[in-house]
Design a protein around this motif. Structure first.
Motif, PDB file in Angstrom:
ATOM      1  N   LEU A   1     -11.324  15.108   1.584  1.00  0.00           N
ATOM      2  CA  LEU A   1      -9.962  14.696   1.153  1.00  0.00           C
ATOM      3  C   LEU A   1      -9.177  14.788   2.050  1.00  0.00           C
ATOM      4  CD1 LEU A   1     -10.001  16.009  -2.652  1.00  0.00           C
ATOM      5  CD2 LEU A   1     -10.304  13.574  -1.792  1.00  0.00           C
ATOM      6  N   ILE A   2      -9.166  15.788   3.176  1.00  0.00           N
ATOM      7  CA  ILE A   2      -8.249  15.818   4.149  1.00  0.00           C
ATOM      8  C   ILE A   2      -8.352  14.547   4.758  1.00  0.00           C
ATOM      9  CG2 ILE A   2      -7.840  17.181   6.492  1.00  0.00           C
ATOM     10  CD1 ILE A   2      -9.291  19.478   5.086  1.00  0.00           C
ATOM     11  N   GLY A   3      -9.480  14.016   5.152  1.00  0.00           N
ATOM     12  CA  GLY A   3      -9.688  12.697   5.697  1.00  0.00           C
ATOM     13  C   GLY A   3      -8.933  11.714   4.742  1.00  0.00           C
ATOM     14  N   VAL A   4      -9.053  11.660   3.753  1.00  0.00           N
ATOM     15  CA  VAL A   4      -8.304  10.687   2.604  1.00  0.00           C
ATOM     16  C   VAL A   4      -6.911  10.653   3.028  1.00  0.00           C
ATOM     17  CG1 VAL A   4      -7.581  10.160   0.381  1.00  0.00           C
ATOM     18  CG2 VAL A   4     -10.120  10.930   1.044  1.00  0.00           C
ATOM     19  N   ALA A   5      -6.375  11.811   3.179  1.00  0.00           N
ATOM     20  CA  ALA A   5      -4.912  11.917   3.318  1.00  0.00           C
ATOM     21  C   ALA A   5      -4.437  11.709   4.873  1.00  0.00           C
ATOM     22  CB  ALA A   5      -4.493  13.718   3.295  1.00  0.00           C
ATOM     23  N   VAL A   6      -5.182  11.849   5.797  1.00  0.00           N
ATOM     24  CA  VAL A   6      -4.851  11.384   7.208  1.00  0.00           C
ATOM     25  C   VAL A   6      -4.893   9.764   7.004  1.00  0.00           C
ATOM     26  CG1 VAL A   6      -5.873  11.109   9.321  1.00  0.00           C
ATOM     27  CG2 VAL A   6      -5.958  13.266   8.320  1.00  0.00           C
ATOM     28  N   LEU A   7      -6.025   9.170   6.480  1.00  0.00           N
ATOM     29  CA  LEU A   7      -6.272   7.734   6.651  1.00  0.00           C
ATOM     30  C   LEU A   7      -4.967   7.056   5.618  1.00  0.00           C
ATOM     31  CD1 LEU A   7      -9.903   7.404   5.773  1.00  0.00           C
ATOM     32  CD2 LEU A   7      -8.558   6.761   8.009  1.00  0.00           C
ATOM     33  N   VAL A   8      -4.601   7.674   4.745  1.00  0.00           N
ATOM     34  CA  VAL A   8      -3.475   7.246   3.835  1.00  0.00           C
ATOM     35  C   VAL A   8      -2.016   7.379   4.694  1.00  0.00           C
ATOM     36  CG1 VAL A   8      -1.807   7.705   1.750  1.00  0.00           C
ATOM     37  CG2 VAL A   8      -4.425   7.526   1.472  1.00  0.00           C
ATOM     38  N   ILE A   9      -1.980   8.469   5.415  1.00  0.00           N
ATOM     39  CA  ILE A   9      -0.802   8.608   6.054  1.00  0.00           C
ATOM     40  C   ILE A   9      -0.725   7.420   7.144  1.00  0.00           C
ATOM     41  CG2 ILE A   9       0.514  10.185   7.958  1.00  0.00           C
ATOM     42  CD1 ILE A   9      -0.407  12.328   5.889  1.00  0.00           C
ATOM     43  N   ILE A  10      -1.915   7.079   7.905  1.00  0.00           N
ATOM     44  CA  ILE A  10      -2.149   6.208   8.885  1.00  0.00           C
ATOM     45  C   ILE A  10      -1.557   4.799   8.332  1.00  0.00           C
ATOM     46  CG2 ILE A  10      -3.670   4.978  10.492  1.00  0.00           C
ATOM     47  CD1 ILE A  10      -5.092   7.737  11.145  1.00  0.00           C
ATOM     48  N   GLY A  11      -2.196   4.474   7.323  1.00  0.00           N
ATOM     49  CA  GLY A  11      -1.925   3.076   6.598  1.00  0.00           C
ATOM     50  C   GLY A  11      -0.713   2.956   6.244  1.00  0.00           C
ATOM     51  N   ALA A  12       0.099   4.070   5.723  1.00  0.00           N
ATOM     52  CA  ALA A  12       1.467   4.031   5.041  1.00  0.00           C
ATOM     53  C   ALA A  12       2.199   3.694   6.501  1.00  0.00           C
ATOM     54  CB  ALA A  12       1.726   5.345   4.368  1.00  0.00           C
ATOM     55  N   VAL A  13       2.110   4.535   7.341  1.00  0.00           N
ATOM     56  CA  VAL A  13       3.038   4.480   8.542  1.00  0.00           C
ATOM     57  C   VAL A  13       3.091   3.413   9.249  1.00  0.00           C
ATOM     58  CG1 VAL A  13       3.444   5.551  10.821  1.00  0.00           C
ATOM     59  CG2 VAL A  13       3.281   7.206   9.072  1.00  0.00           C
ATOM     60  N   LEU A  14       1.615   2.808   9.327  1.00  0.00           N
ATOM     61  CA  LEU A  14       1.498   1.279  10.156  1.00  0.00           C
ATOM     62  C   LEU A  14       2.270   0.147   9.107  1.00  0.00           C
ATOM     63  CD1 LEU A  14      -1.909   1.413  11.932  1.00  0.00           C
ATOM     64  CD2 LEU A  14       0.170   1.532  12.986  1.00  0.00           C
TER      65      LEU A  14
ATOM     66  N   PHE B   1      -4.712  -4.943   9.874  1.00  0.00           N
ATOM     67  CA  PHE B   1      -6.201  -4.437   9.701  1.00  0.00           C
ATOM     68  C   PHE B   1      -6.285  -2.779   9.655  1.00  0.00           C
ATOM     69  CE2 PHE B   1     -10.458  -3.170  11.125  1.00  0.00           C
ATOM     70  CZ  PHE B   1     -11.239  -3.785   9.953  1.00  0.00           C
ATOM     71  N   THR B   2      -5.855  -2.445  10.685  1.00  0.00           N
ATOM     72  CA  THR B   2      -5.782  -0.840  10.765  1.00  0.00           C
ATOM     73  C   THR B   2      -5.300  -0.235   9.515  1.00  0.00           C
ATOM     74  OG1 THR B   2      -5.735  -1.060  12.984  1.00  0.00           O
ATOM     75  CG2 THR B   2      -5.355   0.932  12.185  1.00  0.00           C
ATOM     76  N   ALA B   3      -4.185  -0.596   9.179  1.00  0.00           N
ATOM     77  CA  ALA B   3      -3.346  -0.007   7.952  1.00  0.00           C
ATOM     78  C   ALA B   3      -4.058  -0.206   6.531  1.00  0.00           C
ATOM     79  CB  ALA B   3      -2.013  -0.582   7.867  1.00  0.00           C
ATOM     80  N   TRP B   4      -4.618  -1.297   6.424  1.00  0.00           N
ATOM     81  CA  TRP B   4      -5.442  -1.910   5.160  1.00  0.00           C
ATOM     82  C   TRP B   4      -6.584  -1.245   4.931  1.00  0.00           C
ATOM     83  CZ3 TRP B   4      -2.179  -2.418   1.380  1.00  0.00           C
ATOM     84  CH2 TRP B   4      -0.717  -2.829   1.498  1.00  0.00           C
ATOM     85  N   SER B   5      -7.362  -1.427   6.206  1.00  0.00           N
ATOM     86  CA  SER B   5      -8.727  -0.779   6.113  1.00  0.00           C
ATOM     87  C   SER B   5      -8.665   0.779   6.071  1.00  0.00           C
ATOM     88  CB  SER B   5      -9.501  -1.179   7.462  1.00  0.00           C
ATOM     89  OG  SER B   5      -8.831  -0.584   8.547  1.00  0.00           O
ATOM     90  N   SER B   6      -7.743   1.285   6.483  1.00  0.00           N
ATOM     91  CA  SER B   6      -7.371   2.866   6.288  1.00  0.00           C
ATOM     92  C   SER B   6      -7.211   3.102   4.992  1.00  0.00           C
ATOM     93  CB  SER B   6      -6.294   3.294   7.067  1.00  0.00           C
ATOM     94  OG  SER B   6      -6.636   3.518   8.411  1.00  0.00           O
ATOM     95  N   PHE B   7      -6.171   2.339   4.205  1.00  0.00           N
ATOM     96  CA  PHE B   7      -6.246   2.345   2.740  1.00  0.00           C
ATOM     97  C   PHE B   7      -7.612   2.313   2.099  1.00  0.00           C
ATOM     98  CE2 PHE B   7      -1.768   1.127   3.176  1.00  0.00           C
ATOM     99  CZ  PHE B   7      -1.162   2.389   3.000  1.00  0.00           C
ATOM    100  N   ALA B   8      -8.332   1.431   2.484  1.00  0.00           N
ATOM    101  CA  ALA B   8      -9.563   1.018   1.655  1.00  0.00           C
ATOM    102  C   ALA B   8     -10.555   2.114   2.031  1.00  0.00           C
ATOM    103  CB  ALA B   8     -10.174  -0.594   2.368  1.00  0.00           C
TER     104      ALA B   8
ATOM    105  N   MET C   1     -13.539   7.177   0.075  1.00  0.00           N
ATOM    106  CA  MET C   1     -13.545   8.389   0.265  1.00  0.00           C
ATOM    107  C   MET C   1     -12.916   9.372  -0.746  1.00  0.00           C
ATOM    108  SD  MET C   1     -13.109   8.913   4.588  1.00  0.00           S
ATOM    109  CE  MET C   1     -12.795  10.786   4.374  1.00  0.00           C
ATOM    110  N   GLY C   2     -11.996   9.323  -1.345  1.00  0.00           N
ATOM    111  CA  GLY C   2     -11.268   9.976  -2.482  1.00  0.00           C
ATOM    112  C   GLY C   2     -12.350   9.684  -3.380  1.00  0.00           C
ATOM    113  N   THR C   3     -12.461   8.507  -3.895  1.00  0.00           N
ATOM    114  CA  THR C   3     -13.380   8.316  -5.205  1.00  0.00           C
ATOM    115  C   THR C   3     -14.731   9.048  -4.950  1.00  0.00           C
ATOM    116  OG1 THR C   3     -12.572   6.259  -5.522  1.00  0.00           O
ATOM    117  CG2 THR C   3     -14.588   6.591  -6.596  1.00  0.00           C
TER     118      THR C   3
END
Length: 126
Positions: free
Chosen positions: A91-104, A65-72, A77-79
């Motif tokens: 967009l800094i927050g977008v990068a952080v969320l994408v990194i969190i999602g990808a690592v998880l 849930f954490t990973a996929w909700s971070s992607f969503a 936010m990016g859009t």
């Protein structure tokens, strides 16, 4: 470093990061109530991520849930940033969320193999 230890470290870092949102949640409660409500969800999720450190395999759902909700959240936010609905600094927050999602997703525990009670010696994936 093995995969489970790396996952536990990531869970701790992300959990503490999310819990740290408790401070701005309280500070912005009057100026930006919607932001405070969103932060309350992240603070709660942070607590569960810290609890997941004890047994990540048993906490696969909260990790997913954490990973996929971070992607969503990052995608939304990016859009919004690209459409100038929010500041480009988001967009800094977008990068952080994408990194969190990808690592998880990369470190997520695999399904546990459980022994079938009806036929000892045979293992099934659940």
């Amino acid at each position: 470093m093995n995969r489970e230890l790396a996952l536990k470290i990531v869970l701790a870092v992300v959990g503490l990061l999310f819990i740290a949102l408790g401070y701005p949640m309280v500070v912005f409660i009057r100026q930006a109530p919607a932001l405070s409500m969103q932060f309350s969800l992240y603070v709660t999720l942070g607590v569960f991520l810290l609890l997941a450190i004890r047994n990540p395999s048993a906490s696969r759902s909260v990790i997913a849930f954490t990973a996929w909700s971070s992607f969503a959240h990052g995608a939304l936010m990016g859009t919004q940033a690209c459409l100038n609905m929010v500041a480009r600094g988001e967009l800094i927050g977008v990068a952080v969320l994408v990194i969190i999602g990808a690592v998880l997703v990369a470190l997520a525990p695999s399904k546990q193999l459980l022994e079938s009670p009806s036929q000892p010696g045979q293992f099934h994936s659940y």
